[in-house]
Enzyme design. Structure first.
Site, PDB file in Angstrom:
ATOM      1  N   GLU A  61      52.704  -2.031   5.404  1.00  0.00           N
ATOM      2  CA  GLU A  61      52.839  -1.291   4.145  1.00  0.00           C
ATOM      3  C   GLU A  61      51.935  -1.943   3.080  1.00  0.00           C
ATOM      4  O   GLU A  61      51.214  -1.267   2.364  1.00  0.00           O
ATOM      5  CB  GLU A  61      54.304  -1.346   3.699  1.00  0.00           C
ATOM      6  CG  GLU A  61      54.552  -0.626   2.395  1.00  0.00           C
ATOM      7  CD  GLU A  61      55.903  -0.920   1.779  1.00  0.00           C
ATOM      8  OE1 GLU A  61      56.633  -1.799   2.268  1.00  0.00           O
ATOM      9  OE2 GLU A  61      56.224  -0.264   0.770  1.00  0.00           O
ATOM     10  N   HIS A  62      51.996  -3.275   2.997  1.00  0.00           N
ATOM     11  CA  HIS A  62      51.141  -4.022   2.071  1.00  0.00           C
ATOM     12  C   HIS A  62      50.367  -5.061   2.854  1.00  0.00           C
ATOM     13  O   HIS A  62      50.946  -5.764   3.687  1.00  0.00           O
ATOM     14  CB  HIS A  62      51.970  -4.790   1.031  1.00  0.00           C
ATOM     15  CG  HIS A  62      52.985  -3.946   0.325  1.00  0.00           C
ATOM     16  ND1 HIS A  62      54.301  -3.904   0.697  1.00  0.00           N
ATOM     17  CD2 HIS A  62      52.851  -3.118  -0.729  1.00  0.00           C
ATOM     18  CE1 HIS A  62      54.956  -3.086  -0.114  1.00  0.00           C
ATOM     19  NE2 HIS A  62      54.109  -2.581  -0.987  1.00  0.00           N
ATOM     20  N   HIS A  87      41.648  42.494  15.204  1.00  0.00           N
ATOM     21  CA  HIS A  87      40.951  41.601  14.274  1.00  0.00           C
ATOM     22  C   HIS A  87      39.536  42.123  14.015  1.00  0.00           C
ATOM     23  O   HIS A  87      39.061  42.158  12.881  1.00  0.00           O
ATOM     24  CB  HIS A  87      40.836  40.181  14.846  1.00  0.00           C
ATOM     25  CG  HIS A  87      42.103  39.391  14.844  1.00  0.00           C
ATOM     26  ND1 HIS A  87      43.217  39.770  15.539  1.00  0.00           N
ATOM     27  CD2 HIS A  87      42.433  38.224  14.222  1.00  0.00           C
ATOM     28  CE1 HIS A  87      44.169  38.879  15.364  1.00  0.00           C
ATOM     29  NE2 HIS A  87      43.715  37.928  14.552  1.00  0.00           N
ATOM     30  N   HIS A 107      63.642  -8.091  -0.906  1.00  0.00           N
ATOM     31  CA  HIS A 107      64.062  -6.689  -1.058  1.00  0.00           C
ATOM     32  C   HIS A 107      65.320  -6.361  -0.267  1.00  0.00           C
ATOM     33  O   HIS A 107      66.167  -5.601  -0.728  1.00  0.00           O
ATOM     34  CB  HIS A 107      62.946  -5.739  -0.624  1.00  0.00           C
ATOM     35  CG  HIS A 107      62.073  -5.340  -1.770  1.00  0.00           C
ATOM     36  ND1 HIS A 107      62.524  -4.578  -2.807  1.00  0.00           N
ATOM     37  CD2 HIS A 107      60.778  -5.622  -2.046  1.00  0.00           C
ATOM     38  CE1 HIS A 107      61.543  -4.394  -3.683  1.00  0.00           C
ATOM     39  NE2 HIS A 107      60.478  -5.026  -3.244  1.00  0.00           N
ATOM     40  N   GLN A 136      58.626  -9.935  -0.897  1.00  0.00           N
ATOM     41  CA  GLN A 136      59.069  -8.789  -0.100  1.00  0.00           C
ATOM     42  C   GLN A 136      60.340  -9.098   0.659  1.00  0.00           C
ATOM     43  O   GLN A 136      61.196  -8.236   0.834  1.00  0.00           O
ATOM     44  CB  GLN A 136      57.968  -8.325   0.868  1.00  0.00           C
ATOM     45  CG  GLN A 136      56.839  -7.645   0.144  1.00  0.00           C
ATOM     46  CD  GLN A 136      57.334  -6.753  -0.996  1.00  0.00           C
ATOM     47  OE1 GLN A 136      57.840  -5.669  -0.764  1.00  0.00           O
ATOM     48  NE2 GLN A 136      57.210  -7.207  -2.230  1.00  0.00           N
ATOM     49  N   ASP A 182      53.548  -3.283  -7.126  1.00  0.00           N
ATOM     50  CA  ASP A 182      54.944  -2.840  -7.116  1.00  0.00           C
ATOM     51  C   ASP A 182      55.332  -2.255  -8.472  1.00  0.00           C
ATOM     52  O   ASP A 182      56.187  -1.373  -8.561  1.00  0.00           O
ATOM     53  CB  ASP A 182      55.880  -4.019  -6.817  1.00  0.00           C
ATOM     54  CG  ASP A 182      55.940  -4.345  -5.332  1.00  0.00           C
ATOM     55  OD1 ASP A 182      55.342  -3.599  -4.539  1.00  0.00           O
ATOM     56  OD2 ASP A 182      56.584  -5.348  -4.977  1.00  0.00           O
TER      57      ASP A 182
HETATM   58  N1  LIG Z   1      58.275   1.517   1.407  1.00  0.00           N
HETATM   59  C1  LIG Z   1      58.419   1.645   0.131  1.00  0.00           C
HETATM   60  O1  LIG Z   1      57.613   2.331  -0.468  1.00  0.00           O
HETATM   61  C2  LIG Z   1      59.534   0.970  -0.606  1.00  0.00           C
HETATM   62  C3  LIG Z   1      60.636   0.521   0.065  1.00  0.00           C
HETATM   63  N2  LIG Z   1      61.706   0.001  -0.586  1.00  0.00           N
HETATM   64  C4  LIG Z   1      62.867  -0.375   0.225  1.00  0.00           C
HETATM   65  O2  LIG Z   1      63.957   0.408  -0.193  1.00  0.00           O
HETATM   66  C5  LIG Z   1      65.128  -0.222   0.238  1.00  0.00           C
HETATM   67  C6  LIG Z   1      66.217  -0.092  -0.789  1.00  0.00           C
HETATM   68  O3  LIG Z   1      67.408  -0.350  -0.136  1.00  0.00           O
HETATM   69  P1  LIG Z   1      68.781  -0.521  -0.853  1.00  0.00           P
HETATM   70  O4  LIG Z   1      68.667  -1.516  -1.939  1.00  0.00           O
HETATM   71  O5  LIG Z   1      69.794  -0.753   0.224  1.00  0.00           O
HETATM   72  O6  LIG Z   1      69.055   0.843  -1.607  1.00  0.00           O
HETATM   73  P2  LIG Z   1      69.100   2.353  -1.114  1.00  0.00           P
HETATM   74  O7  LIG Z   1      69.347   3.135  -2.349  1.00  0.00           O
HETATM   75  O8  LIG Z   1      67.942   2.702  -0.272  1.00  0.00           O
HETATM   76  O9  LIG Z   1      70.380   2.442  -0.192  1.00  0.00           O
HETATM   77  C7  LIG Z   1      71.674   2.380  -0.709  1.00  0.00           C
HETATM   78  C8  LIG Z   1      72.534   3.405  -0.009  1.00  0.00           C
HETATM   79  O10 LIG Z   1      72.538   3.154   1.400  1.00  0.00           O
HETATM   80  C9  LIG Z   1      73.699   3.721   1.951  1.00  0.00           C
HETATM   81  N3  LIG Z   1      74.338   2.779   2.860  1.00  0.00           N
HETATM   82  C10 LIG Z   1      74.508   1.458   2.680  1.00  0.00           C
HETATM   83  N4  LIG Z   1      75.180   0.934   3.734  1.00  0.00           N
HETATM   84  C11 LIG Z   1      75.468   1.944   4.568  1.00  0.00           C
HETATM   85  C12 LIG Z   1      76.124   2.047   5.829  1.00  0.00           C
HETATM   86  N5  LIG Z   1      76.645   0.981   6.433  1.00  0.00           N
HETATM   87  N6  LIG Z   1      76.198   3.259   6.408  1.00  0.00           N
HETATM   88  C13 LIG Z   1      75.659   4.344   5.816  1.00  0.00           C
HETATM   89  N7  LIG Z   1      75.024   4.316   4.620  1.00  0.00           N
HETATM   90  C14 LIG Z   1      74.928   3.124   4.022  1.00  0.00           C
HETATM   91  C15 LIG Z   1      74.644   4.041   0.810  1.00  0.00           C
HETATM   92  O11 LIG Z   1      74.745   5.430   0.708  1.00  0.00           O
HETATM   93  C16 LIG Z   1      73.963   3.433  -0.410  1.00  0.00           C
HETATM   94  O12 LIG Z   1      74.158   4.232  -1.561  1.00  0.00           O
HETATM   95  C17 LIG Z   1      64.776  -1.675   0.567  1.00  0.00           C
HETATM   96  O13 LIG Z   1      64.796  -1.800   1.975  1.00  0.00           O
HETATM   97  C18 LIG Z   1      63.360  -1.775   0.042  1.00  0.00           C
HETATM   98  O14 LIG Z   1      62.643  -2.664   0.808  1.00  0.00           O
HETATM   99  C19 LIG Z   1      61.728  -0.082  -1.950  1.00  0.00           C
HETATM  100  C20 LIG Z   1      60.654   0.351  -2.683  1.00  0.00           C
HETATM  101  C21 LIG Z   1      59.463   0.884  -2.067  1.00  0.00           C
HETATM  102  N1  LIG Z   2      57.840  -3.768  -2.866  1.00  0.00           N
HETATM  103  C1  LIG Z   2      58.445  -2.475  -2.882  1.00  0.00           C
HETATM  104  C2  LIG Z   2      58.376  -1.795  -4.215  1.00  0.00           C
HETATM  105  C3  LIG Z   2      59.117  -2.451  -5.325  1.00  0.00           C
HETATM  106  C4  LIG Z   2      59.911  -1.900  -6.281  1.00  0.00           C
HETATM  107  N2  LIG Z   2      60.344  -2.880  -7.083  1.00  0.00           N
HETATM  108  C5  LIG Z   2      59.842  -3.995  -6.684  1.00  0.00           C
HETATM  109  N3  LIG Z   2      59.090  -3.750  -5.597  1.00  0.00           N
HETATM  110  C6  LIG Z   2      57.723  -1.649  -1.822  1.00  0.00           C
HETATM  111  O1  LIG Z   2      56.727  -1.027  -2.108  1.00  0.00           O
HETATM  112  O2  LIG Z   2      58.085  -1.641  -0.690  1.00  0.00           O
HETATM  113 ZN   LIG Z   3      58.600  -5.222  -4.187  1.00  0.00          ZN
END
Ligand SMILES: NC(=O)C1=CN([C@@H]2O[C@H](COP(=O)(O)OP(=O)(O)OC[C@H]3O[C@@H](n4cnc5c(N)ncnc54)[C@H](O)[C@@H]3O)[C@@H](O)[C@H]2O)C=CC1
Ligand SMILES: N[C@@H](Cc1c[nH]c[nH+]1)C(=O)O
Ligand SMILES: [Zn+2]
Length: 427
Positions: free
Chosen positions: A322-323, A415, A258, A255, A356
């Site tokens: 979350e997990h 009513h 990520h 995690q 995941d």
């Molecule tokens: N809780 C859940 O169910 C899950 C959570 N996640 C989380 O999703 C997240 C994915 O994040 P990323 O890889 O960053 O992709 P993302 O697609 O969420 O974010 C990327 C976008 O963030 C924006 N951004 C980046 N820097 C910025 C700034 N300084 N100001 C304004 N906008 C900005 C841009 O528009 C960019 O396209 C991770 O934190 C991961 O842990 C992933 C899968 C499941």
């Molecule tokens: N660990 C992520 C999900 C994930 C996507 N790909 C790998 N992991 C989450 O649920 O927060």
């Molecule tokens: Zn993951």
């Protein structure tokens, strides 16, 4: 990683707080991005792609040619893996489709509910640090099963301006054809307000970084619904002396990698296990391609030595991860006492990675303590349950007294009359 030994209850708040809990700067940035897209539409999204993703886009929509070409760009083993995950996720989510029986609350008073797919939904698939094509399945499968008629998918473009072929392949499997190159708060705004090319939707789904999550929370003010705040990722592991330190460290790192704002939490009643995990973290971290990201997440994470597993569980319930991974003796019994968690992984052979990707459960889960009140994404997230009722004249006669008495006591005479007029007993 900070190590906290035998905290008393007054220290719990410090442990359960997420590192990004004070995100005013993020909220300010997101609010201005939302406004930019509301007034600027597609042109604003193209500007934002240049600003935040470093990509010069000509247009936002993925073409049908790009969709069709995706399959041939994937290695056969990856295609097979995506197909297998799709099947498992579909089986698990299809089992959630349970027709409810109509109920007669009184003779002649029949009530029932029907699940109806939300017509227009928007799916956000993260792509900032890695293109999370697994998320397409997690959102696309329940949307497909629910029968949502318009499904829009937004994801940040890669550096060459394309969308990763695995995202497009997974989208096709789920019957999604409306895919747009747009990420972050801009994409959320587009799906909430609509632009020239992106249709406004009724509900926005999907995980993301702090910007995405903040945007989802803010756009709700304009009347669009969201699944839940989902991201950045986090995991809590409860382990005792019976746990394998290498397994525990691997789960924490899975995690941490990520993003720098991910958080991991280890709760253990064993000092030797805690020491073993720290050593394993150092060893395994060096081997990871994303060591710098994971290292940053670990800096904001904690290992806590607790007095016993009851205390570990109480702290885990307060943290509401979350997990939640249970690597301890009698893990099944402990699992039965979990109150707050997005998804639970029981025993040494249930790493979070399986959830995941492919066990079948959904990985879009509540973070930042929202697991105290929200569930993860499921088939239910994509439907509304509309209630119906139908009464016979005899049914209305039996219930009339109850309704008219209550209506008059609330001072709502009309009513009461709506019942009486049907029975020929109007005053
Ligand atoms: N809780 C859940 O169910 C899950 C959570 N996640 C989380 O999703 C997240 C994915 O994040 P990323 O890889 O960053 O992709 P993302 O697609 O969420 O974010 C990327 C976008 O963030 C924006 N951004 C980046 N820097 C910025 C700034 N300084 N100001 C304004 N906008 C900005 C841009 O528009 C960019 O396209 C991770 O934190 C991961 O842990 C992933 C899968 C499941
Ligand atoms: N660990 C992520 C999900 C994930 C996507 N790909 C790998 N992991 C989450 O649920 O927060
Ligand atoms: Zn993951």
């Amino acid at each position: 990683m900070e190590i906290i030994k035998y905290p008393d209850r007054s220290q719990w708040k410090g442990i359960t707080e997420r590192p990004y809990s004070d995100n005013r700067a993020v909220l300010d940035t997101v609010a201005s991005v939302l406004e930019e897209v509301r007034s600027g539409g597609d042109a604003a999204l193209i500007t934002l792609a240049a600003r935040f993703d470093g990509v010069a886009l000509q247009s936002l929509a993925v073409t049908s040619g790009e969709m069709a070409a995706a399959e041939d760009l994937l290695a056969p083993e990856l295609k097979e893996a995506i197909d297998a995950a799709y099947r498992n996720i579909r089986v698990f989510h299809a089992a959630q489709e349970k027709a409810e029986e109509a109920v007669e609350t009184l003779p002649g008073v029949r009530c029932w509910r029907k699940s109806i797919g939300i017509e227009r939904v928007g799916l956000y698939v993260p792509g900032g640090t890695a293109p999370l094509f697994s998320t397409v399945l997690m959102l696309g499968v329940p949307a497909q099963l629910a029968g949502c008629s318009i499904v829009v998918l937004c994801t940040p473009p890669m550096k060459d301006g394309s969308v990763h072929p695995a995202i497009l392949y997974a989208a096709r499997l789920c019957g999604i054809s409306l895919v747009y190159k747009s990420g972050g708060a801009g994409a959320v705004a587009a799906m909430a307000y609509g632009t020239e090319s992106i249709a406004a939707v009724h509900k926005i789904f999907g995980p993301g970084n702090q910007y995405v999550t903040a945007a989802k929370q803010l756009v709700q003010q304009s009347g669009v619904a969201i699944d839940m705040p989902a991201g950045p990722s986090e995991v809590c592991v409860i382990a005792d002396e019976s746990a394998n330190a290498a397994f525990v460290a691997a789960d924490l790192l899975s995690q941490a990698e990520h993003g720098p704002d991910s958080q991991v939490l280890l709760l253990t009643d064993s000092a030797p296990l805690l020491e073993g995990v720290q050593q394993e973290l150092r060893r395994q971290l060096e081997l990871l391609p994303r060591a710098s990201v994971a290292g940053k997440a670990l800096e904001k994470s904690r290992s806590v030595l607790v007095r016993d597993l009851d205390e570990a569980l109480a702290l885990a319930n307060a943290y509401a991860a979350e997990h939640l991974i249970l690597q301890c003796k009698d893990a099944e019994t402990l699992a039965g006492r979990v109150i707050n968690a997005g998804s639970v992984f029981i025993g040494p052979y249930s790493p979070e990675s399986v959830g995941d990707y492919a066990s079948g459960t959904n990985h879009t889960l509540p973070t930042n303590g929202f697991a105290r009140a929200y569930s993860g994404v499921s088939l239910d997230s994509f439907v509304k349950k509309v209630s119906f009722q139908q009464l016979t004249r005899a049914g209305l006669e039996s219930i009339a007294g109850t309704v008219t008495t209550m209506a008059e006591a609330e001072g709502l005479q009309a009513h009461a009359e709506a019942v009486r007029v049907r029975l020929g007993s109007s005053k």
